[in-house]
Design a protein around this motif. Structure first.
Motif, PDB file in Angstrom:
ATOM      1  N   ASN A 194       1.038  -0.680  -0.126  1.00 14.81           N
ATOM      2  CA  ASN A 194      -0.028  -0.452  -0.027  1.00 14.81           C
ATOM      3  C   ASN A 194       1.193   1.287  -0.097  1.00 14.81           C
ATOM      4  O   ASN A 194       0.952   2.340  -0.395  1.00 14.81           O
ATOM      5  CB  ASN A 194      -1.051  -0.245   1.503  1.00 14.81           C
ATOM      6  N   HIS A 195       2.125   1.354   0.327  1.00 16.39           N
ATOM      7  CA  HIS A 195       3.122   2.335   0.711  1.00 16.39           C
ATOM      8  C   HIS A 195       4.004   1.754  -0.084  1.00 16.39           C
ATOM      9  O   HIS A 195       5.036   1.053   1.009  1.00 16.39           O
ATOM     10  CB  HIS A 195       3.178   2.380   2.316  1.00 16.39           C
TER      11      HIS A 195
ATOM     12  N   PHE B 287      17.198   4.728  -1.004  1.00 20.59           N
ATOM     13  CA  PHE B 287      16.618   3.277  -1.099  1.00 20.59           C
ATOM     14  C   PHE B 287      14.970   3.487  -1.137  1.00 20.59           C
ATOM     15  O   PHE B 287      14.794   4.154  -0.859  1.00 20.59           O
ATOM     16  CB  PHE B 287      17.193   2.598   0.046  1.00 20.59           C
ATOM     17  N   CYS B 288      14.675   2.305  -2.039  1.00 23.44           N
ATOM     18  CA  CYS B 288      13.317   2.229  -2.273  1.00 23.44           C
ATOM     19  C   CYS B 288      13.152   1.564  -1.237  1.00 23.44           C
ATOM     20  O   CYS B 288      13.335  -0.077  -1.028  1.00 23.44           O
ATOM     21  CB  CYS B 288      12.918   1.316  -3.222  1.00 23.44           C
ATOM     22  N   LYS B 289      11.308   1.086  -0.524  1.00 26.15           N
ATOM     23  CA  LYS B 289      10.980   0.806   0.164  1.00 26.15           C
ATOM     24  C   LYS B 289       9.268   0.740  -0.099  1.00 26.15           C
ATOM     25  O   LYS B 289       8.806   1.830  -0.514  1.00 26.15           O
ATOM     26  CB  LYS B 289      11.068   1.474   1.993  1.00 26.15           C
ATOM     27  N   ALA B 290       8.956  -0.673   0.442  1.00 17.50           N
ATOM     28  CA  ALA B 290       7.452  -0.687   0.168  1.00 17.50           C
ATOM     29  C   ALA B 290       6.754  -1.930   1.150  1.00 17.50           C
ATOM     30  O   ALA B 290       7.521  -2.121   1.820  1.00 17.50           O
ATOM     31  CB  ALA B 290       7.777  -1.951  -1.054  1.00 17.50           C
ATOM     32  N   ALA B 291       5.386  -1.617   1.867  1.00 20.68           N
ATOM     33  CA  ALA B 291       5.565  -1.509   3.018  1.00 20.68           C
ATOM     34  C   ALA B 291       3.997  -1.796   2.727  1.00 20.68           C
ATOM     35  O   ALA B 291       3.260  -1.257   2.373  1.00 20.68           O
ATOM     36  CB  ALA B 291       5.704  -1.249   4.428  1.00 20.68           C
ATOM     37  N   MET B 292       3.252  -2.869   3.556  1.00 25.91           N
ATOM     38  CA  MET B 292       1.304  -2.517   3.518  1.00 25.91           C
ATOM     39  C   MET B 292       1.079  -1.333   4.720  1.00 25.91           C
ATOM     40  O   MET B 292      -0.178  -0.839   4.618  1.00 25.91           O
ATOM     41  CB  MET B 292       0.801  -4.138   4.353  1.00 25.91           C
ATOM     42  N   TYR B 293       1.439  -1.663   5.248  1.00 23.09           N
ATOM     43  CA  TYR B 293       0.570  -0.340   6.523  1.00 23.09           C
ATOM     44  C   TYR B 293       1.836   0.690   6.671  1.00 23.09           C
ATOM     45  O   TYR B 293       3.243   0.571   6.874  1.00 23.09           O
ATOM     46  CB  TYR B 293       0.891  -1.156   8.118  1.00 23.09           C
ATOM     47  N   LEU B 294       1.525   1.345   6.496  1.00 24.69           N
ATOM     48  CA  LEU B 294       2.083   3.150   6.913  1.00 24.69           C
ATOM     49  C   LEU B 294       2.882   3.206   8.046  1.00 24.69           C
ATOM     50  O   LEU B 294       4.376   3.782   8.046  1.00 24.69           O
ATOM     51  CB  LEU B 294       1.694   4.131   7.038  1.00 24.69           C
ATOM     52  N   THR B 295       2.905   2.182   9.895  1.00 22.72           N
ATOM     53  CA  THR B 295       3.677   2.184  10.366  1.00 22.72           C
ATOM     54  C   THR B 295       5.329   2.066  10.136  1.00 22.72           C
ATOM     55  O   THR B 295       5.988   1.860  10.595  1.00 22.72           O
ATOM     56  CB  THR B 295       3.121   1.424  11.786  1.00 22.72           C
ATOM     57  N   ASN B 296       4.760   0.497   9.283  1.00 18.25           N
ATOM     58  CA  ASN B 296       5.755  -0.492   8.995  1.00 18.25           C
ATOM     59  C   ASN B 296       5.799  -0.276   7.912  1.00 18.25           C
ATOM     60  O   ASN B 296       8.365  -0.081   7.651  1.00 18.25           O
ATOM     61  CB  ASN B 296       4.988  -1.792   8.590  1.00 18.25           C
ATOM     62  N   TRP B 297       6.268   0.980   6.901  1.00 22.14           N
ATOM     63  CA  TRP B 297       7.018   2.070   6.055  1.00 22.14           C
ATOM     64  C   TRP B 297       7.854   2.283   6.972  1.00 22.14           C
ATOM     65  O   TRP B 297       9.074   2.926   6.617  1.00 22.14           O
ATOM     66  CB  TRP B 297       6.056   2.570   5.117  1.00 22.14           C
ATOM     67  N   TYR B 298       7.448   3.388   8.284  1.00 22.45           N
ATOM     68  CA  TYR B 298       8.558   3.930   8.732  1.00 22.45           C
ATOM     69  C   TYR B 298       9.134   3.108   9.111  1.00 22.45           C
ATOM     70  O   TYR B 298      10.265   3.648  10.389  1.00 22.45           O
ATOM     71  CB  TYR B 298       7.752   5.044   9.285  1.00 22.45           C
ATOM     72  N   SER B 299       8.693   2.404  10.122  1.00 20.94           N
ATOM     73  CA  SER B 299      10.464   1.235  10.672  1.00 20.94           C
ATOM     74  C   SER B 299      11.162   0.824  10.052  1.00 20.94           C
ATOM     75  O   SER B 299      10.941  -0.080   9.132  1.00 20.94           O
ATOM     76  CB  SER B 299       9.140   0.304  11.082  1.00 20.94           C
ATOM     77  N   PRO B 300      12.556   0.987  10.488  1.00 19.18           N
ATOM     78  CA  PRO B 300      13.678  -0.140   9.977  1.00 19.18           C
ATOM     79  C   PRO B 300      13.837  -1.096   9.845  1.00 19.18           C
ATOM     80  O   PRO B 300      14.112  -1.667   9.191  1.00 19.18           O
ATOM     81  CB  PRO B 300      14.422   1.092  10.789  1.00 19.18           C
TER      82      PRO B 300
END
Length: 122
Positions: free
Chosen positions: A32-33, A94-107
């Motif tokens: 999602n993010h 670096f590109c990063k992808a995550a399902m939840y926004l909190t996970n996207w901000y979590s290293p």
């Protein structure tokens, strides 16, 4: 298995522009993010910009007005248009992808790409 592949880095003079791309492959429907971090030598990795599937965005204060993040959901690709580049923008991006926004901000969460080098000369 999900992979993120970045491209578009390089050397540019101050005031110039670059466009980074990040293509996601695999089971991308849960991403999602998507967005970008950067890490300069000797510094911590910092958030640059993130975009959601619905188009919502967030930018670091240092790049607001100069960088634009764009997402093509059909191609599972996110772009970072970087204009008015400054020497302090020099970093590995670096590109990063995550399902939840909190996970996207979590290293420790989400999926990372391998990084692409951006160098801005003065």
């Amino acid at each position: 298995q999900v992979q993120l592949v970045e491209s578009g880095g390089g050397l540019v003079q101050a005031g110039g522009s670059l466009r980074l791309s990040c293509a996601a492959s695999g089971s991308t429907s849960r991403f999602n993010h998507m967005g970008w971090y950067r890490q300069a030598p000797g510094q911590l990795r910092q958030m640059v910009a993130v975009i959601s599937t619905g188009g919502g965005t967030n930018y670091a204060d240092s790049v607001k007005g100069r960088f634009t993040i764009i997402r093509d959901n059909a191609k599972n690709t996110v772009y970072l248009q970087m204009d008015s580049l400054k020497p302090e923008d020099t970093a590995v991006y670096f590109c990063k992808a995550a399902m939840y926004l909190t996970n996207w901000y979590s290293p420790a969460a989400g999926v990372w790409g391998q990084g692409t080098q951006v160098m801005v000369s003065s």
